[in-house]
Structures are given as C-alpha cells and as structure tokens.
Scaffold this motif. Sequence first.
Motif, short mmCIF file in Angstrom:
data_model
loop_
_atom_site.label_atom_id
_atom_site.label_comp_id
_atom_site.label_asym_id
_atom_site.label_seq_id
_atom_site.Cartn_x
_atom_site.Cartn_y
_atom_site.Cartn_z
N LEU A 1 1.23 8.25 2.44
CA LEU A 1 -0.16 8.50 2.08
C LEU A 1 -1.06 7.33 2.47
CD1 LEU A 1 0.30 10.16 -1.43
CD2 LEU A 1 -0.40 11.28 0.68
N GLU A 2 -0.58 6.12 2.23
CA GLU A 2 -1.36 4.93 2.59
C GLU A 2 -1.56 4.85 4.10
OE1 GLU A 2 0.93 1.80 0.85
OE2 GLU A 2 -0.14 1.87 -1.07
N THR B 1 -1.48 7.37 6.21
CA THR B 1 -2.37 8.46 6.60
C THR B 1 -3.82 8.07 6.37
OG1 THR B 1 -0.73 10.19 6.19
CG2 THR B 1 -3.03 10.85 6.11
N GLN B 2 -4.08 7.42 5.25
CA GLN B 2 -5.44 6.94 4.96
C GLN B 2 -5.95 6.03 6.07
OE1 GLN B 2 -5.70 4.38 1.55
NE2 GLN B 2 -7.92 4.54 1.40
N LYS B 3 -5.06 5.18 6.58
CA LYS B 3 -5.44 4.24 7.63
C LYS B 3 -5.67 4.92 8.98
CE LYS B 3 -2.70 0.74 5.28
NZ LYS B 3 -1.39 0.05 5.24
N VAL C 1 -7.11 7.93 9.31
CA VAL C 1 -8.25 8.84 9.26
C VAL C 1 -9.41 8.30 10.10
CG1 VAL C 1 -10.04 9.86 7.80
CG2 VAL C 1 -7.67 9.77 6.98
N SER D 1 1.83 14.19 3.31
CA SER D 1 0.70 13.71 4.09
C SER D 1 -0.20 14.87 4.53
CB SER D 1 1.20 12.94 5.32
OG SER D 1 1.87 11.76 4.94
N ASN E 1 -2.17 16.12 1.58
CA ASN E 1 -3.24 15.17 1.30
C ASN E 1 -4.42 15.37 2.25
OD1 ASN E 1 -4.22 12.67 -0.07
ND2 ASN E 1 -4.04 11.81 1.97
N ILE F 1 -8.31 16.36 1.45
CA ILE F 1 -9.46 15.59 1.96
C ILE F 1 -10.45 16.53 2.65
CG2 ILE F 1 -10.18 13.89 3.68
CD1 ILE F 1 -7.52 12.41 3.09
#
Length: 280
Positions: A110-111, A113-115, A117, A247, A250, A254
């Motif tokens: 998840l972390e 994937t956030q990076k 985006v 992921s 998530n 979003i």
Amino acid sequence: MKHVLSRLQEYEKQASATEKNVIGYLLEKTEEAGELSIYDIAEKTYSSPSTIIRLCKKIGFQGYKDFRKSLLYETALRKESRSKHMEEIRQEDSLEEIVNKVTVKNIVSLENTQKLVDLDVLKESVDLLVKAESIHLFGLGASLVVAQDAYLKFLRIYKPCFMGPDVHAQYLQAMNARKGSVAIILSYSGQTQEMIRCAEELNKNGVPIILISRFGNSALAKMADCNLCVAATEYIVRSGAMSSRISQLNMIDILYTAYINRDFENNMRRLERTHIRKQE
C-alpha cells in the motif's frame, strides 16, 4: 516528489540486461549512488551515461538530475533497514509470525502504491469517469474480485456499470461497448491475454481505457489511456494474489472517492438513499 525505489523495483521486471545491472546497483547501493555523478555510476555498472538517462526517463523522470534529486530525498527518508517481517514465509513460522509477515507485506504494498500514484493520471481518470455515460469493468481471477467491488461501489451512486461474470461475457461486453462509455481493466501483470483481447475490441470501438496494473510498459499499458499503477510485494510461494489484490482494491477506493468528490453533495445523497440498513 517522485519516489525512485518503487519505480525501479517495478520496472526491473521488464528491464534489459544492462538496465538490470544499473537498477541492481541503485537498489543495493542507494546511499552511495546518490552521491555519484552519472559517469561514476556508468563506470561502476559497465553501462553508459545514455543508458542511465534513458532508464531515468522510462521510470518517469526528466533526466539524471531530476532522478538524483528524488533519490537523495528518498534516501534521507529511508534510514531504517528492512524489517525481519519482510522475510519469506517458512514452514516453521508460528501463527504470530505469519500474521506479522502477511500484514507487513500488505502495508508495504500500500505504501509503495501510494508512491506510484501520478496525480495527473488520476485526475484524467476521474475526468473520463465523470464524462462517461457508463462504466465497463474487466478482470480475471483475483482481479475479477476487485472489479466486482468497483461494480457495487459505482452502482450505489447510480453510475451505470456493466461487468461480465466470465471471460466470454467480458469479451462480448468489449465488442458491444460504444463511445460515451469508459472501461476499467484490472490486470496486475498487464499481460493477461484475455484482457488484451478485450482491450483490442475497446480500442476499435473508441472506448477509453483506465488500466489498474503494475508500473511498466506492459502490453495493456500501451493500449490504455490512463494507467493507475499499483505495487505488490508477493511471496515467492503463495496460494494466489495477495498484496497485489490489496493494492488494486486500494486504487479502486482512491478512484471511487475522487469521483464522489467531484459532485460531493449529490453523491452523498445517493449513498444515503442506497444504504441497506440491517435489521436489529
């Protein structure tokens, strides 16, 4: 600030032999690499400055200077070594160790994937959804489960959705999709042959595609209008997609939340109206 290491890890799967040498060095000697010039790195990896510049551009940077700036920033944030919970599952693991390892793997996915985006791509994806009269959803296996989640979410806010229950139905769905609609394809690999076949039909019909997939130039990424990248930290031995599914879920959350936010008051009223209350 673009995150370097996640992009390198995701691109490594499709990199050339020379690029893999460079990526391997950057991932292993991250702090050292941030202090070196492009010529120093080329010498250490038996490559050329032009190869390194092309690699930087392939993972989303303007060039080596832009890449190095982000690398130095990320290195400053990453001082702690990897947790022991990132180790592979072993037969002798206790239940507590399994809980810790699986949870940490999912958190890291998840972390990462956030990076990955890209806010511009996310905005463009939401624009396509807002303009579309309907949404066509596509996915197989674990990705089908994620597609079903998206189907139920958008139905709650009265956005017409279509999703075939199997690959044959989805292929017919792609053949019959028309301009004015938008497609969301879920495929972590970006290489699923059945999804490529659906994407080909969607392209023929002029239907824009939002792809939720790993970072990289996969076959589906080349056919999509928007690629919302996700990361995964799967175990070598696994019973099916685990962190990649998390992921993808998530990313759907979003995308859905960003869509709701475009017409917040009306969508919140729809959510309230479609809430199914449980009997006490």
